[in-house]
Design an enzyme around this catalytic site. Structure first.
Site, PDB file in Angstrom:
ATOM      1  N   ASP A   1       0.830  -1.196   0.000  1.00 29.59           N
ATOM      2  CA  ASP A   1       0.000   0.000   0.000  1.00 29.59           C
ATOM      3  C   ASP A   1       0.869   1.251   0.000  1.00 29.59           C
ATOM      4  OD1 ASP A   1      -2.310  -1.517   0.100  1.00 29.59           O
ATOM      5  OD2 ASP A   1      -2.453  -1.407   2.285  1.00 29.59           O
ATOM      6  N   ARG A   2       0.275   2.338  -0.423  1.00 27.62           N
ATOM      7  CA  ARG A   2       1.002   3.612  -0.529  1.00 27.62           C
ATOM      8  C   ARG A   2       1.707   3.977   0.774  1.00 27.62           C
ATOM      9  NH1 ARG A   2      -1.377   8.894  -3.340  1.00 27.62           N
ATOM     10  NH2 ARG A   2       0.595   9.964  -3.581  1.00 27.62           N
TER      11      ARG A   2
END
Length: 142
Positions: free
Chosen positions: A111-112
Site C-alpha cells: 500500500d502507498r
C-alpha cells in the site's frame, strides 16, 4: 498483449480493451479472453498517454539484484504504480529510470503508506516463478 507491447502497462492495455478499443478477428475484445493462437488482434494506442512508466531519476535503494530480479526498498507514501491521477513520483517511474526503460514486473504489492521491500522481476520467466511462489505462500516476510 503486454508481452507483445513492451513499455505499455497492463493497466493501460486493460483500459483500452474495456473502452472497446481492441478487436480480436474484427470483433470487440473482452478483458481476460484467452487467445488460442492465430487470431488478429488490433488495439488503438495513444503512445503519449500510455507511457505511465516514464523514467524518473528518483531516489531508489537497491538491496539486492541479479540478472532476473531486483529487490528495492519502497518508502512509505510512495505509490508503486502510476494511477489515473498520479503519473509521476512512483516506484515504477524510479525503476524505469534505474533499469534503463526495460520491462519489469511487480510480483506483489505494498500500500502507498506502507514501507518495505519490493521484489521486482526483470524477466517474464522470473515474474512467473515469483508470482507462483507468492500465491503458494512460499515467500517468508520478516
Amino acid at each position: 498483449l503486454g508481452a507483445r507491447l513492451p513499455g505499455l502497462s497492463q493497466m493501460y492495455l486493460g483500459s483500452r480493451v474495456l473502452q472497446g478499443l481492441c478487436t480480436v478477428n474484427g470483433e470487440r475484445g473482452e478483458w481476460g479472453r484467452k487467445l488460442r493462437g492465430g487470431e488478429v488482434v488490433t488495439i488503438e494506442v495513444d503512445l503519449e498517454a500510455a507511457q505511465a512508466r516514464r523514467p524518473e531519476a528518483l531516489p531508489l535503494r537497491v538491496l539486492w539484484e541479479d540478472e532476473e530480479v531486483v529487490a528495492v526498498e519502497k518508502a512509505a507514501g510512495m505509490l508503486v504504480h502510476p494511477t489515473k491521477h498520479t503519473k509521476s513520483g512512483t516506484l515504477a517511474n524510479a525503476l524505469a529510470h534505474y533499469l534503463g526503460g526495460g520491462r519489469f514486473w511487480f510480483v506483489h504489492r505494498l500500500d502507498r503508506e506502507t514501507s518495505g521491500v519490493m521484489a521486482v522481476a526483470k524477466t517474464a520467466a522470473a515474474a512467473g516463478r515469483l508470482g507462483r511462489a507468492w500465491e503458494a505462500r512460499r515467500v517468508s516476510k520478516r
